[in-house]
Design a protein around this motif. Structure first.
Motif, PDB file in Angstrom:
ATOM      1  N   THR A   1      45.895  54.290  45.467  1.00 10.28           N
ATOM      2  CA  THR A   1      44.794  53.278  45.301  1.00 10.28           C
ATOM      3  C   THR A   1      44.445  52.546  43.840  1.00 10.28           C
ATOM      4  OG1 THR A   1      43.281  51.876  46.025  1.00 10.28           O
ATOM      5  CG2 THR A   1      43.456  54.495  45.591  1.00 10.28           C
ATOM      6  N   ILE A   2      43.913  51.545  43.085  1.00  8.78           N
ATOM      7  CA  ILE A   2      43.703  51.425  41.931  1.00  8.78           C
ATOM      8  C   ILE A   2      42.559  50.414  41.995  1.00  8.78           C
ATOM      9  CG2 ILE A   2      44.220  50.866  39.740  1.00  8.78           C
ATOM     10  CD1 ILE A   2      46.692  50.803  40.709  1.00  8.78           C
ATOM     11  N   ASP A   3      41.044  51.160  41.331  1.00  9.30           N
ATOM     12  CA  ASP A   3      40.442  50.207  40.694  1.00  9.30           C
ATOM     13  C   ASP A   3      40.570  49.466  39.285  1.00  9.30           C
ATOM     14  OD1 ASP A   3      37.952  49.305  40.029  1.00  9.30           O
ATOM     15  OD2 ASP A   3      36.860  50.102  40.011  1.00  9.30           O
ATOM     16  N   HIS A   4      40.914  47.636  39.696  1.00 13.09           N
ATOM     17  CA  HIS A   4      41.285  47.409  38.622  1.00 13.09           C
ATOM     18  C   HIS A   4      40.307  46.550  38.054  1.00 13.09           C
ATOM     19  CE1 HIS A   4      44.905  46.797  41.013  1.00 13.09           C
ATOM     20  NE2 HIS A   4      45.540  46.503  39.601  1.00 13.09           N
TER      21      HIS A   4
ATOM     22  N   SER B   1      35.724  46.442  43.788  1.00 11.57           N
ATOM     23  CA  SER B   1      37.167  47.194  43.904  1.00 11.57           C
ATOM     24  C   SER B   1      37.026  48.343  44.211  1.00 11.57           C
ATOM     25  CB  SER B   1      37.670  46.698  42.102  1.00 11.57           C
ATOM     26  OG  SER B   1      36.757  46.926  40.994  1.00 11.57           O
ATOM     27  N   GLN B   2      36.012  48.844  43.331  1.00 11.09           N
ATOM     28  CA  GLN B   2      35.346  50.427  43.380  1.00 11.09           C
ATOM     29  C   GLN B   2      35.321  50.759  44.653  1.00 11.09           C
ATOM     30  OE1 GLN B   2      32.252  51.836  41.065  1.00 11.09           O
ATOM     31  NE2 GLN B   2      32.798  53.611  41.131  1.00 11.09           N
ATOM     32  N   GLU B   3      34.777  49.126  45.091  1.00 14.71           N
ATOM     33  CA  GLU B   3      34.263  49.979  47.270  1.00 14.71           C
ATOM     34  C   GLU B   3      35.512  49.847  48.109  1.00 14.71           C
ATOM     35  OE1 GLU B   3      31.511  47.524  48.173  1.00 14.71           O
ATOM     36  OE2 GLU B   3      29.915  48.260  46.782  1.00 14.71           O
ATOM     37  N   ASP B   4      36.507  48.690  47.318  1.00 12.30           N
ATOM     38  CA  ASP B   4      38.008  49.452  48.076  1.00 12.30           C
ATOM     39  C   ASP B   4      38.363  50.772  47.869  1.00 12.30           C
ATOM     40  OD1 ASP B   4      37.661  46.412  48.758  1.00 12.30           O
ATOM     41  OD2 ASP B   4      38.483  46.051  47.088  1.00 12.30           O
ATOM     42  N   VAL B   5      38.662  51.139  46.612  1.00 14.11           N
ATOM     43  CA  VAL B   5      39.017  52.565  46.267  1.00 14.11           C
ATOM     44  C   VAL B   5      38.394  53.572  47.256  1.00 14.11           C
ATOM     45  CG1 VAL B   5      39.271  54.430  44.461  1.00 14.11           C
ATOM     46  CG2 VAL B   5      40.231  52.127  44.487  1.00 14.11           C
ATOM     47  N   LEU B   6      37.316  53.465  47.229  1.00 17.10           N
ATOM     48  CA  LEU B   6      36.095  54.428  48.186  1.00 17.10           C
ATOM     49  C   LEU B   6      36.440  54.215  49.430  1.00 17.10           C
ATOM     50  CD1 LEU B   6      33.086  54.362  46.603  1.00 17.10           C
ATOM     51  CD2 LEU B   6      34.417  56.106  45.997  1.00 17.10           C
ATOM     52  N   TYR B   7      37.171  52.717  50.135  1.00 14.87           N
ATOM     53  CA  TYR B   7      37.106  52.801  51.304  1.00 14.87           C
ATOM     54  C   TYR B   7      38.411  53.640  51.739  1.00 14.87           C
ATOM     55  CZ  TYR B   7      38.375  50.600  55.683  1.00 14.87           C
ATOM     56  OH  TYR B   7      38.302  50.100  57.381  1.00 14.87           O
ATOM     57  N   VAL B   8      39.159  52.761  50.918  1.00 16.50           N
ATOM     58  CA  VAL B   8      40.831  53.504  51.266  1.00 16.50           C
ATOM     59  C   VAL B   8      40.848  55.126  51.764  1.00 16.50           C
ATOM     60  CG1 VAL B   8      43.229  54.181  50.085  1.00 16.50           C
ATOM     61  CG2 VAL B   8      41.922  51.720  50.073  1.00 16.50           C
TER      62      VAL B   8
ATOM     63  N   SER C   1      40.689  54.203  37.999  1.00 12.47           N
ATOM     64  CA  SER C   1      40.571  53.245  36.895  1.00 12.47           C
ATOM     65  C   SER C   1      41.075  52.786  36.303  1.00 12.47           C
ATOM     66  CB  SER C   1      38.850  53.352  37.125  1.00 12.47           C
ATOM     67  OG  SER C   1      37.941  52.115  36.628  1.00 12.47           O
ATOM     68  N   LEU C   2      41.362  51.253  36.168  1.00 15.24           N
ATOM     69  CA  LEU C   2      41.638  50.860  34.904  1.00 15.24           C
ATOM     70  C   LEU C   2      41.189  49.595  34.544  1.00 15.24           C
ATOM     71  CD1 LEU C   2      46.017  50.377  36.403  1.00 15.24           C
ATOM     72  CD2 LEU C   2      45.077  52.170  35.113  1.00 15.24           C
ATOM     73  N   ASN C   3      40.871  49.937  32.659  1.00 17.35           N
ATOM     74  CA  ASN C   3      40.108  48.642  32.742  1.00 17.35           C
ATOM     75  C   ASN C   3      41.015  47.155  31.774  1.00 17.35           C
ATOM     76  OD1 ASN C   3      38.351  47.531  30.946  1.00 17.35           O
ATOM     77  ND2 ASN C   3      37.812  49.247  29.651  1.00 17.35           N
ATOM     78  N   VAL C   4      41.764  46.488  33.088  1.00 17.12           N
ATOM     79  CA  VAL C   4      41.700  45.636  33.214  1.00 17.12           C
ATOM     80  C   VAL C   4      41.419  44.166  31.807  1.00 17.12           C
ATOM     81  CG1 VAL C   4      43.269  43.348  34.037  1.00 17.12           C
ATOM     82  CG2 VAL C   4      43.449  45.678  35.158  1.00 17.12           C
ATOM     83  N   PRO C   5      39.786  44.364  31.673  1.00 19.64           N
ATOM     84  CA  PRO C   5      39.254  42.672  31.028  1.00 19.64           C
ATOM     85  C   PRO C   5      39.849  43.306  29.519  1.00 19.64           C
ATOM     86  CG  PRO C   5      38.409  43.149  33.012  1.00 19.64           C
ATOM     87  CD  PRO C   5      39.671  44.487  33.237  1.00 19.64           C
ATOM     88  N   ALA C   6      39.973  44.745  29.549  1.00 18.43           N
ATOM     89  CA  ALA C   6      40.010  45.363  27.996  1.00 18.43           C
ATOM     90  C   ALA C   6      42.026  44.848  27.201  1.00 18.43           C
ATOM     91  CB  ALA C   6      39.532  45.995  27.613  1.00 18.43           C
ATOM     92  N   TYR C   7      42.636  44.900  28.484  1.00 22.92           N
ATOM     93  CA  TYR C   7      44.009  45.439  28.147  1.00 22.92           C
ATOM     94  C   TYR C   7      44.073  44.006  28.055  1.00 22.92           C
ATOM     95  CZ  TYR C   7      48.626  46.333  28.794  1.00 22.92           C
ATOM     96  OH  TYR C   7      50.115  46.156  29.236  1.00 22.92           O
ATOM     97  N   LYS C   8      43.910  43.078  29.001  1.00 21.15           N
ATOM     98  CA  LYS C   8      43.379  41.585  28.779  1.00 21.15           C
ATOM     99  C   LYS C   8      43.623  41.006  27.819  1.00 21.15           C
ATOM    100  CE  LYS C   8      42.055  37.404  31.036  1.00 21.15           C
ATOM    101  NZ  LYS C   8      40.648  37.120  31.811  1.00 21.15           N
TER     102      LYS C   8
END
Length: 467
Positions: free
Chosen positions: A53-56, A63-70, A85-92
């Motif tokens: 599971t991944i927090d984007h 999205s962090q809460e989604d990870v905790l729920y999974v 946890s992936l720093n998508v905004p910075a990578y983008k």
């Protein structure tokens, strides 16, 4: 739903007993239903199931809460999990990518790492039948290439294993019903309701209308996708074989050439795919502004009656047709000035940039006249000899010709491609008189007594046939 999935898995050979299966889980109904299903068959199939599971970092904490729920659900079901946890905004921002593409690239890179870390056999993803229909609709809206209409593959090679998508056998309603029956309480991404995204618009407004006419549209489209993928695999294989025979690669200069007439003897379906193989070879990454319009330009060039024509493609790629030859090239990959001028020692040898070797020697007899050999009396020319490329105003004469002829017209008559004329080797005497357009035309030396010794000029690996 479980029976459908098992039948689909067996039909498409998606799983093997005693395998390690990673499951991409977001916390939504699709991925949780997939994880629950895999957990339900793991003992029977002797599977090791691991949730990934991944927090984007795209939804401000949600999205962090989604990870905790999974992670919580995995503990309930006794399934090991790994998260990141992936720093998508910075990578983008760094790579100048759209949000969805940036997230996908980072997500699949993490999947790849985990596949290797766990030596996994399969990566199971939660795409379902309605996703397949939406994908095919989106592709029809923006693509003009049948190869783009294959849809989501049921399975494909990935990181030493396979990506599998068992849920392509069922639709969204069946998944929600499964979640309800199994008391699975999934989380929902509110952005999925925003009709500003094309997929969400199709899901919200178009899919209900289609399902009114065909409630099992996902089954119909999945069969279409399977058929198109099988057809495309065969055609791509045939196109690759065609390319081996008709495409000439210059690996150093990233240049490709084809014989127009030979290329046109193959079926149009293979011509199109060979064209795309050429582009994939030349471009490091296909430009965004490359479209079906450029494919039309290519075929226009292929069938043009004009002898010499050139068109521009994105990112400075040039397509140039000269008689029967069509070239793809990047101008910056080649020197702008490719001319040369060297003296010919007798005896001696000279190697030219194209690999041609010119050898000279003195002989006593005027014989051994072949197309790759030029012989003349040393008394009839002014030494030293020179080998050079063409100059403006070049003309030559030969036996039987009344007057002289422009070198440009000789090239035209011989149908020499424009791109080759500036590097074509010429032999001249010290007065500049052209004695030999190598491989094309032998000239008439100035008047004088034809007597020994004779100068014999021999070339290897020349370009053209004598005319």
């Amino acid at each position: 739903m479980k029976r459908k999935l098992l039948a689909f898995i067996e039909k498409n050979q998606l799983l093997r007993e005693q395998s390690t299966v990673l499951a991409g889980v977001s916390g939504g109904p699709d991925s949780l239903a997939l994880l629950h299903f895999l957990a339900s068959i793991r003992e029977e199939w002797k599977l090791e199931v691991i949730a990934v599971t991944i927090d984007h970092r795209l939804r401000q904490g949600e999205s962090q809460e989604d990870v905790l729920y999974v992670e919580k659900k995995c503990k309930e079901w006794g399934i090991p999990s790994v998260s990141t946890s992936l720093n998508v905004p910075a990578y983008k921002e760094k790579n100048q990518l759209g949000t969805q593409l940036a997230a996908r690239e980072m997500r699949y890179e993490f999947f790849r790492e985990q596949m290797k870390a766990y030596e996994a056999d399969f990566l199971a993803l939660g795409h379902h039948g309605d996703d397949q229909v939406e994908t095919m609709l989106m592709e029809m809206m923006r693509a003009a290439d049948s190869a783009a209409l294959k849809g989501i593959p049921v399975k494909r090679k990935f990181a030493g294993g396979l990506i599998i998508r068992p849920l392509l056998a069922v639709n969204r309603e069946e998944i929600l019903a499964y979640c309800k029956e199994e008391n699975i309480d999934p989380r929902f991404d509110p952005s999925n309701e925003e009709a500003v995204y094309t997929r969400n618009y199709l899901r919200k407004y178009i899919m209900p209308l289609i399902k009114e006419k065909n409630p099992n549209i996902h089954t119909t489209v999945q069969h279409l996708s399977n058929t198109l993928q099988a057809d495309e695999r065969y055609l791509q294989k045939q196109a690759a074989e065609m390319a081996k025979n008709v495409v000439n690669y210059d690996k150093e200069g990233k240049k490709i050439s084809i014989s127009v007439n030979e290329f046109k003897t193959h079926p149009y379906a293979l011509q199109r795919r060979a064209y795309h193989l050429i582009l994939n070879y030349l471009y490091v990454q296909l430009p965004k502004d490359l479209s079906y319009i450029h494919e039309e330009y290519f075929f226009m060039l292929l069938h043009s009656e004009k002898s010499n024509i050139r068109i521009d493609f994105p990112s400075q790629l040039k397509l140039e047709k000269s008689y029967d030859k069509l070239m793809f090239y990047f101008p910056l990959a080649f020197p702008q000035d490719r001319s040369y001028h060297r003296k010919l020692e007798i005896p001696g040898s000279v190697s030219l940039p194209d690999g041609t070797v010119i050898r000279t020697e003195l002989v006593d007899q005027h014989k051994d006249i072949k197309k790759n050999i030029f012989i003349c009396s040393a008394a009839r020319i002014k030494l030293p000899l020179h080998i050079r490329t063409r100059k403006a105003g070049d003309r030559m004469t030969w036996k039987g010709l009344n007057g002289s002829k422009k070198l440009k017209d000789i090239f035209i008559d011989a149908k020499i491609p424009v791109g080759e004329r500036d590097t074509w080797p010429l032999i001249t005497d010290d007065d500049g008189k052209i004695l030999w357009v190598i491989g094309l035309k032998k000239g008439q030396p100035p008047g004088g007594t034809a007597s020994a010794p004779y100068i014999k000029i021999h070339y290897e690996n020349g370009n053209a046939q004598e005319v």
